[in-house]
Scaffold this motif. Sequence first.
Motif, short mmCIF file in Angstrom:
data_model
loop_
_atom_site.label_atom_id
_atom_site.label_comp_id
_atom_site.label_asym_id
_atom_site.label_seq_id
_atom_site.Cartn_x
_atom_site.Cartn_y
_atom_site.Cartn_z
N ARG A 89 -9.51 -3.46 7.80
CA ARG A 89 -8.68 -3.76 8.27
C ARG A 89 -7.26 -4.12 9.13
NH1 ARG A 89 -12.45 -9.42 9.04
NH2 ARG A 89 -11.97 -9.77 11.51
N ILE A 90 -6.60 -4.74 8.34
CA ILE A 90 -4.72 -4.58 8.19
C ILE A 90 -4.42 -3.31 8.99
CG2 ILE A 90 -4.24 -4.25 6.42
CD1 ILE A 90 -2.56 -7.12 8.17
N LEU A 91 -5.10 -2.34 8.31
CA LEU A 91 -4.60 -1.09 9.11
C LEU A 91 -5.33 -0.86 10.40
CD1 LEU A 91 -4.22 1.70 6.29
CD2 LEU A 91 -2.70 0.12 6.70
N GLY A 92 -5.77 -1.67 10.64
CA GLY A 92 -6.44 -1.09 12.08
C GLY A 92 -6.19 -2.31 13.28
N ASN A 93 -5.67 -3.44 12.57
CA ASN A 93 -5.13 -4.22 12.97
C ASN A 93 -3.85 -4.23 13.18
OD1 ASN A 93 -5.22 -6.91 14.66
ND2 ASN A 93 -3.79 -7.77 12.70
N ILE A 128 0.90 -1.20 -0.20
CA ILE A 128 0.29 0.18 0.03
C ILE A 128 0.66 1.40 0.34
CG2 ILE A 128 -1.44 1.10 1.51
CD1 ILE A 128 -2.63 -1.29 2.54
N GLY A 129 0.95 1.81 -1.21
CA GLY A 129 1.65 2.86 -1.22
C GLY A 129 1.65 4.31 -0.13
N GLY A 130 0.64 4.50 0.74
CA GLY A 130 0.68 5.52 1.84
C GLY A 130 -0.86 5.50 1.87
N LEU A 131 -1.56 6.44 3.78
CA LEU A 131 -2.97 6.36 3.65
C LEU A 131 -3.21 7.05 2.63
CD1 LEU A 131 -2.71 7.51 7.41
CD2 LEU A 131 -3.07 5.53 5.96
N ASN A 132 -2.51 8.04 1.75
CA ASN A 132 -3.10 8.16 0.90
C ASN A 132 -3.46 7.89 -0.32
OD1 ASN A 132 -0.69 8.37 0.47
ND2 ASN A 132 -0.28 10.63 -0.93
N THR A 133 -3.03 6.86 0.01
CA THR A 133 -3.96 5.50 -1.68
C THR A 133 -4.47 4.55 -0.98
OG1 THR A 133 -1.36 4.88 -1.37
CG2 THR A 133 -1.34 6.08 -3.22
N ALA A 134 -4.66 4.43 0.29
CA ALA A 134 -5.05 3.48 1.25
C ALA A 134 -7.37 2.71 0.61
CB ALA A 134 -5.30 3.06 2.84
N SER A 135 -7.05 2.38 0.21
CA SER A 135 -8.89 1.80 0.15
C SER A 135 -10.02 1.39 1.32
CB SER A 135 -8.70 1.08 -1.20
OG SER A 135 -8.58 -0.01 -0.12
N GLU A 136 -11.03 0.82 1.10
CA GLU A 136 -11.79 0.76 2.88
C GLU A 136 -10.99 -0.58 2.44
OE1 GLU A 136 -15.67 1.02 2.27
OE2 GLU A 136 -15.77 2.98 1.70
#
Length: 115
Positions: free
Chosen positions: A60-64, A48-56
Amino acid sequence: MSENCLFCKITKGEIPSYKVYEDEKVFAFRDINPQAPVHILIIPKKHIGGLNTASEEDERILGNIQIIVSKIAKQFSEMGNGFRLVNNCGADGGQTVFHIHYHLLGGRVFGWPPG
C-alpha cells in the motif's frame, strides 16, 4: 525506523533536509547532490531496505508513493514537460543508501538508456 539509517534520521529531523513533502507515512526532500535541476528523494518513513526486501505489507505505501510523486511533480513548473522516477535496488543496481527511496528528476531532457 532503523537506528543507524541516514534516511530514518532525516525523517526524524536528526539530520537537516530541504523538505518538499511530508505526511504520516512518506517524506520527500531535495537531494544534496542533484543530478537534474529538480532532484527530489521520496522515502517511506517505515524503514524498508529496498525493493528486494519489501513485503506484501509494504504494498500500500509503495503504491501510494506513485500518487505522491505525481503531486510533488505538479509543484515544479520545470517538470511540466515530463520527469523521470528512478529506484535503484541493491549494490549492483546503484543503491547506496539501503532505505528504499525514489529519485524524482526533472527540469532537463533525459537520454535513454540511462547511465
